[in-house]
Write a protein that holds these residues in place. Structure first.
Motif, PDB file in Angstrom:
ATOM      1  N   THR A  28       0.859  -1.186   0.000  1.00 57.18           N
ATOM      2  CA  THR A  28       0.000   0.000   0.000  1.00 57.18           C
ATOM      3  C   THR A  28       0.892   1.231   0.000  1.00 57.18           C
ATOM      4  O   THR A  28       1.796   1.340   0.826  1.00 57.18           O
ATOM      5  CB  THR A  28      -0.900   0.013   1.250  1.00 57.18           C
ATOM      6  N   THR A  29       0.631   2.151  -0.935  1.00 60.49           N
ATOM      7  CA  THR A  29       1.449   3.359  -1.039  1.00 60.49           C
ATOM      8  C   THR A  29       0.856   4.482  -0.195  1.00 60.49           C
ATOM      9  O   THR A  29      -0.341   4.503   0.077  1.00 60.49           O
ATOM     10  CB  THR A  29       1.557   3.843  -2.498  1.00 60.49           C
ATOM     11  N   SER A  30       1.714   5.406   0.213  1.00 60.63           N
ATOM     12  CA  SER A  30       1.260   6.551   1.000  1.00 60.63           C
ATOM     13  C   SER A  30       0.658   7.642   0.121  1.00 60.63           C
ATOM     14  O   SER A  30       0.099   8.603   0.630  1.00 60.63           O
ATOM     15  CB  SER A  30       2.423   7.128   1.808  1.00 60.63           C
ATOM     16  N   GLN A  31       0.774   7.507  -1.189  1.00 55.60           N
ATOM     17  CA  GLN A  31       0.190   8.449  -2.143  1.00 55.60           C
ATOM     18  C   GLN A  31      -0.681   7.686  -3.126  1.00 55.60           C
ATOM     19  O   GLN A  31      -0.462   6.500  -3.368  1.00 55.60           O
ATOM     20  CB  GLN A  31       1.267   9.155  -2.960  1.00 55.60           C
ATOM     21  N   THR A  32      -1.644   8.373  -3.703  1.00 56.71           N
ATOM     22  CA  THR A  32      -2.435   7.769  -4.766  1.00 56.71           C
ATOM     23  C   THR A  32      -1.554   7.630  -6.001  1.00 56.71           C
ATOM     24  O   THR A  32      -0.799   8.534  -6.343  1.00 56.71           O
ATOM     25  CB  THR A  32      -3.666   8.633  -5.093  1.00 56.71           C
ATOM     26  N   ILE A  33      -1.650   6.498  -6.654  1.00 58.45           N
ATOM     27  CA  ILE A  33      -0.831   6.213  -7.839  1.00 58.45           C
ATOM     28  C   ILE A  33      -1.320   7.024  -9.030  1.00 58.45           C
ATOM     29  O   ILE A  33      -2.518   7.079  -9.320  1.00 58.45           O
ATOM     30  CB  ILE A  33      -0.896   4.708  -8.164  1.00 58.45           C
ATOM     31  N   VAL A  34      -0.386   7.669  -9.702  1.00 57.67           N
ATOM     32  CA  VAL A  34      -0.656   8.361 -10.963  1.00 57.67           C
ATOM     33  C   VAL A  34       0.288   7.741 -11.984  1.00 57.67           C
ATOM     34  O   VAL A  34       1.503   7.809 -11.836  1.00 57.67           O
ATOM     35  CB  VAL A  34      -0.402   9.883 -10.847  1.00 57.67           C
ATOM     36  N   ALA A  35      -0.278   7.109 -13.006  1.00 62.51           N
ATOM     37  CA  ALA A  35       0.539   6.407 -13.991  1.00 62.51           C
ATOM     38  C   ALA A  35       0.992   7.335 -15.105  1.00 62.51           C
ATOM     39  O   ALA A  35       0.271   8.248 -15.509  1.00 62.51           O
ATOM     40  CB  ALA A  35      -0.243   5.247 -14.586  1.00 62.51           C
ATOM     41  N   LYS A  36       2.180   7.087 -15.574  1.00 65.30           N
ATOM     42  CA  LYS A  36       2.735   7.761 -16.740  1.00 65.30           C
ATOM     43  C   LYS A  36       3.338   6.689 -17.632  1.00 65.30           C
ATOM     44  O   LYS A  36       3.746   5.640 -17.155  1.00 65.30           O
ATOM     45  CB  LYS A  36       3.841   8.749 -16.342  1.00 65.30           C
ATOM     46  N   ALA A  37       3.412   6.952 -18.918  1.00 64.93           N
ATOM     47  CA  ALA A  37       4.054   6.000 -19.822  1.00 64.93           C
ATOM     48  C   ALA A  37       5.532   5.918 -19.460  1.00 64.93           C
ATOM     49  O   ALA A  37       6.203   6.932 -19.306  1.00 64.93           O
ATOM     50  CB  ALA A  37       3.883   6.441 -21.268  1.00 64.93           C
ATOM     51  N   GLY A  38       6.020   4.700 -19.291  1.00 63.11           N
ATOM     52  CA  GLY A  38       7.427   4.497 -18.958  1.00 63.11           C
ATOM     53  C   GLY A  38       8.213   4.054 -20.169  1.00 63.11           C
ATOM     54  O   GLY A  38       7.684   3.967 -21.282  1.00 63.11           O
TER      55      GLY A  38
END
Length: 70
Positions: A28-38
């Motif tokens: 579980t992360t402490s921030q909400t996940i924001v995806a970007k193209a890797g």
């Protein structure tokens, strides 16, 4: 013991990172996940510091070192 925890960080939303080792140690992360193209697949866009909480498991015991692959 072998691989016990492997986060690819390819999630696209939420605050859970999936354990790809098949041991079910999702974090579980402490921030909400924001995806970007890797470069390969997705990557996470993070601001500031982040922590990831892994579940309590007899498989996950970090005594001295942890390897981060970049």
């Amino acid at each position: 013991i072998g691989l016990v925890l492997y986060y690819k960080f390819e999630e696209t939303k939420g605050n859970t990172v999936i354990d790809a080792s098949l041991n079910g140690n999702h974090g579980t992360t402490s921030q909400t996940i924001v995806a970007k193209a890797g470069k390969v697949g997705n990557g996470l866009s993070l601001t500031g510091s982040i922590s990831i909480s892994a579940p309590v498991s007899s498989l996950v015991k970090i005594n001295n070192e942890i390897t981060q692959i970049k």
